[in-house]
Write a protein that holds these residues in place. Structure first.
Motif, mmCIF file in Angstrom:
data_model
loop_
_atom_site.group_PDB
_atom_site.id
_atom_site.type_symbol
_atom_site.label_atom_id
_atom_site.label_comp_id
_atom_site.label_asym_id
_atom_site.label_seq_id
_atom_site.Cartn_x
_atom_site.Cartn_y
_atom_site.Cartn_z
ATOM 1 N N TRP A 41 11.241 -1.611 9.698
ATOM 2 C CA TRP A 41 10.445 -2.603 8.995
ATOM 3 C C TRP A 41 8.963 -2.483 9.348
ATOM 4 C CZ3 TRP A 41 11.077 -5.184 4.822
ATOM 5 C CH2 TRP A 41 12.343 -5.577 4.401
ATOM 6 N N ALA A 42 8.660 -2.234 10.620
ATOM 7 C CA ALA A 42 7.265 -2.058 11.023
ATOM 8 C C ALA A 42 6.637 -0.854 10.322
ATOM 9 C CB ALA A 42 7.179 -1.891 12.541
ATOM 10 N N PHE A 43 7.404 0.225 10.210
ATOM 11 C CA PHE A 43 6.911 1.422 9.515
ATOM 12 C C PHE A 43 6.621 1.124 8.046
ATOM 13 C CE2 PHE A 43 8.074 5.231 6.980
ATOM 14 C CZ PHE A 43 7.035 6.074 7.383
ATOM 15 N N LEU A 44 7.523 0.421 7.384
ATOM 16 C CA LEU A 44 7.318 0.082 5.979
ATOM 17 C C LEU A 44 6.146 -0.873 5.797
ATOM 18 C CD1 LEU A 44 11.033 -0.387 4.842
ATOM 19 C CD2 LEU A 44 9.517 1.548 4.353
ATOM 20 N N ILE A 45 5.977 -1.805 6.732
ATOM 21 C CA ILE A 45 4.852 -2.744 6.645
ATOM 22 C C ILE A 45 3.525 -2.010 6.778
ATOM 23 C CG2 ILE A 45 3.706 -4.629 7.880
ATOM 24 C CD1 ILE A 45 6.514 -5.738 8.472
ATOM 25 N N VAL A 46 3.456 -1.053 7.694
ATOM 26 C CA VAL A 46 2.226 -0.269 7.869
ATOM 27 C C VAL A 46 1.930 0.535 6.595
ATOM 28 C CG1 VAL A 46 1.188 1.643 9.145
ATOM 29 C CG2 VAL A 46 2.400 -0.156 10.373
ATOM 30 N N MET A 47 2.945 1.141 6.012
ATOM 31 C CA MET A 47 2.750 1.885 4.768
ATOM 32 C C MET A 47 2.252 0.973 3.646
ATOM 33 S SD MET A 47 6.017 4.493 4.589
ATOM 34 C CE MET A 47 5.527 4.983 2.935
ATOM 35 N N LEU A 48 2.858 -0.216 3.521
ATOM 36 C CA LEU A 48 2.443 -1.160 2.484
ATOM 37 C C LEU A 48 1.010 -1.629 2.701
ATOM 38 C CD1 LEU A 48 3.154 -2.981 0.062
ATOM 39 C CD2 LEU A 48 4.034 -4.656 1.705
ATOM 40 N N ALA A 49 0.652 -1.944 3.947
ATOM 41 C CA ALA A 49 -0.713 -2.390 4.241
ATOM 42 C C ALA A 49 -1.725 -1.299 3.930
ATOM 43 C CB ALA A 49 -0.815 -2.811 5.714
ATOM 44 N N GLY A 50 -1.402 -0.043 4.261
ATOM 45 C CA GLY A 50 -2.304 1.053 3.953
ATOM 46 C C GLY A 50 -2.516 1.228 2.460
ATOM 47 N N TYR A 51 -1.448 1.099 1.686
ATOM 48 C CA TYR A 51 -1.562 1.237 0.231
ATOM 49 C C TYR A 51 -2.418 0.109 -0.349
ATOM 50 C CZ TYR A 51 -0.206 1.363 -4.684
ATOM 51 O OH TYR A 51 -0.231 1.399 -6.053
ATOM 52 N N VAL A 52 -2.204 -1.131 0.121
ATOM 53 C CA VAL A 52 -2.974 -2.264 -0.389
ATOM 54 C C VAL A 52 -4.445 -2.126 -0.027
ATOM 55 C CG1 VAL A 52 -3.283 -4.762 -0.206
ATOM 56 C CG2 VAL A 52 -0.985 -3.808 -0.399
ATOM 57 N N CYS A 53 -4.723 -1.688 1.182
ATOM 58 C CA CYS A 53 -6.124 -1.493 1.596
ATOM 59 C C CYS A 53 -6.807 -0.433 0.736
ATOM 60 C CB CYS A 53 -6.182 -1.102 3.069
ATOM 61 S SG CYS A 53 -5.765 -2.422 4.225
ATOM 62 N N ALA A 54 -6.115 0.665 0.478
ATOM 63 C CA ALA A 54 -6.698 1.717 -0.357
ATOM 64 C C ALA A 54 -6.951 1.218 -1.773
ATOM 65 C CB ALA A 54 -5.766 2.932 -0.373
ATOM 66 N N LEU A 55 -6.007 0.460 -2.330
ATOM 67 C CA LEU A 55 -6.176 -0.080 -3.681
ATOM 68 C C LEU A 55 -7.346 -1.051 -3.737
ATOM 69 C CD1 LEU A 55 -4.965 -0.286 -6.563
ATOM 70 C CD2 LEU A 55 -3.579 -2.190 -5.735
ATOM 71 N N SER A 56 -7.452 -1.941 -2.752
ATOM 72 C CA SER A 56 -8.547 -2.908 -2.731
ATOM 73 C C SER A 56 -9.896 -2.209 -2.557
ATOM 74 C CB SER A 56 -8.329 -3.914 -1.594
ATOM 75 O OG SER A 56 -7.086 -4.563 -1.725
ATOM 76 N N TYR A 57 -9.937 -1.209 -1.702
ATOM 77 C CA TYR A 57 -11.179 -0.451 -1.501
ATOM 78 C C TYR A 57 -11.607 0.242 -2.792
ATOM 79 C CZ TYR A 57 -14.418 3.026 0.388
ATOM 80 O OH TYR A 57 -15.522 3.810 0.631
ATOM 81 N N GLY A 58 -10.637 0.777 -3.529
ATOM 82 C CA GLY A 58 -10.964 1.435 -4.794
ATOM 83 C C GLY A 58 -11.554 0.465 -5.795
#
Length: 523
Positions: A41-58
């Motif tokens: 779950w921690a691994f999936l949460i980190v992946m999800l947070a990274g994707y959201v950060c990249a999308l927001s930055y874009g």
């Protein structure tokens, strides 16, 4: 009644996540499994947070920072709505749990609210996992005021209410309609999958519209995207206006609509809840049974028929494990009716049709194979299967064959559609046939191997087995890794012929299946 709701909700959450067993068990192996589950779950949460950060930055770098809260709100709402449709019926209308709870000094309203709150809390956690990383990026790059954070947290707390209510209404309608039919499970499965197909097709159409207007969006900043969000899901824009512009009235409007819809749904459902629970648990018996000719069948055929009856008797089991096959069929139809470039734009994968189509067609039906929880679904009756005069190989083969039989119609229809659309020849035709078939067999075998290693028998609700077990999560990660490795090779090394990559992939999958056949042991 508040105390009743609190106790019932805590009981539901403890059972959903297995917290009581984790706290009190002295079995070291079970403790290790829970730790492994936490790491996943921690691994999936980190992946999800990274994707959201990249999308927001874009969005922010393109000058669309003010619509980041709206885009995140829409994403959270769609995720909650989509996943709740599959579990709203089994969670809200669990007859066995209702019969246990109604014997206690609790009201029907308390039972309904507690079950809704158990889904709400898990959905709220998912919402914050999406909202907080995006808000953090906005906070660093945009420097918003204090009201941005206050209104954002308030909106995040109440954000799941509206999509949960809408999905629960659909779940209640499906349960209510199916309860009046003789084949209750079949009707419920068809209606649920039908709604899921409508959502997936609608998402593809929205993606096409967005890409066709991308240039206009860039020229007009975020005007058109704001308009599209406003027309499809106005509450998301209310949240954005409250967070970005500090409009407290919009936040109050969002809270009023969310709470009002929930309370109205609760009051209406209270009058029909008991009848729906009883009708869903009813069984029709015939009094005209007659002994006819006995037929002798092989062990494998008998076991497969048993597995198929068990599979189609559970709505949550079918709707969650069959969605990959349906997605495969929808992709084949899209290839047939849509332009190649438009489809690749929707998927967001360059060369998705020309170079990666066999890989996508193979991955979709094994996103969550039914074998990933087929042993756990036996529940406390697992010992009965072990007393039958059958071998371990018979049990394993029957469960794998069941998965293959369920996937076979979708595979054949999809292949026919693809061959009509693309007319492949030579190695392309072989890859298009062999790679999806190899993945389907691999997914069936891998799911069973993982489930044998991480079985779960002491469950009270099927949702915990199908959607929240360690076996399900591990199988998804294994199948995803088996797809990502050749996908990266195809994307990073365009000079390597796709046929070579697919040949190596097929051989490795076959070797993995052979190895699992030799070493898989039933629990």
């Amino acid at each position: 009644m508040t105390r009743q709701i609190r106790l019932l909700t805590r009981l539901s959450l403890y059972g959903m996540f297995g917290l009581n067993e984790f706290r009190h068990t002295r079995d070291v192996r079970k403790k290790r499994r829970y730790y492994l589950f936490g790491i996943l779950w921690a691994f999936l949460i980190v992946m999800l947070a990274g994707y959201v950060c990249a999308l927001s930055y874009g969005f922010i770098t393109m000058g669309m920072g003010r619509i980041v809260p709206a885009a995140l709100s829409v994403s959270v709402s769609l995720l909650i709505f989509f996943f709740t449709i599959f579990k709203a019926g089994p969670v809200l209308f669990d007859r066995k749990a209702y019969e246990k709870q109604i014997a206690m000094p609790v009201t029907v309203r308390a039972i309904i609210v507690s079950r809704f709150l158990s889904m709400y809390i898990t959905s709220m956690l998912l919402g914050f996992l999406v909202m907080l990383p995006g808000m953090a990026v906005c906070g660093v790059l945009e420097n918003p005021g204090v009201t941005f954070w206050i209104y954002g947290i308030a909106a995040g707390i109440f954000l799941p209410l509206l999509p949960l209510t809408l999905a629960s209404i659909l779940g209640a309608l499906i349960a209510g309609i199916s309860s009046r039919w003789r084949r209750k499970n079949l009707i419920s499965i068809v209606l649920t999958i039908g709604f899921a197909c409508v959502i997936m097709i609608g998402s593809m159409r929205m993606s096409t519209m967005e890409e066709s207007r991308l240039l206009a969006m860039m020229e007009q900043m975020a005007a058109q995207l704001e308009g599209q969000i406003q027309s499809t899901y106005p509450p998301a824009m209310w949240i954005a206006d409250a967070m970005v512009r500090g409009e407290a009235v919009k936040l109050a409007l969002f809270l009023a609509v969310s709470l009002g819809s929930f309370l109205l749904f609760l009051e209406i459902l209270r009058h029909f809840y008991v009848n729906i629970c009883m009708l869903l648990g009813a069984r029709e018996a015939k009094g005209n049974y007659r002994m006819e000719v006995l037929r002798k069948k092989s062990v494998l055929r008998t076991m497969v028929e048993r597995e198929l009856r068990h599979y189609f008797s559970s709505t949550i089991y079918v709707t969650n494990t069959l969605i990959g096959e349906i997605a495969m069929l929808i992709l084949a139809i899209a290839v047939l009716v849509m332009d190649t470039e438009a489809l690749e734009t929707i998927l967001g994968i360059p060369g998705a049709v020309s170079r990666m189509l066999p890989l996508l067609m193979g991955f979709l039906p094994v996103v969550l194979p039914l074998t990933a929880c087929s042993i756990s679904m036996e529940g406390k009756q697992w010992w009965m299967l072990q007393t039958l005069p059958v071998t371990e190989k018979d049990v394993i083969r029957s469960k794998v064959v069941t998965k293959l039989l369920v996937s076979l119609p979708f595979y054949l229809v999809s292949e026919v559609l693809l061959f009509v659309a693309l007319r492949p020849k030579g190695t392309d035709a072989i890859c298009l046939l062999a790679v999806p078939a190899a993945y389907i067999v691999f997914g069936a075998r891998a799911g069973l191997a993982v489930n044998c290693r991480f079985p779960l028998f002491d469950w009270e609700n099927e949702v915990r087995v199908v959607k929240q077990s360690a076996s399900t999560m591990l199988t998804m990660l294994v199948c995803m890794a088996s797809m990502l490795i050749p996908a990266v090779v195809l994307l990073v090394c365009p000079d390597i012929p796709a046929a070579v990559v697919y040949a190596v992939t097929t051989v490795l999958l076959a070797a993995a299946v052979w190895g699992m056949d030799r070493k898989t042991v039933l629990p």
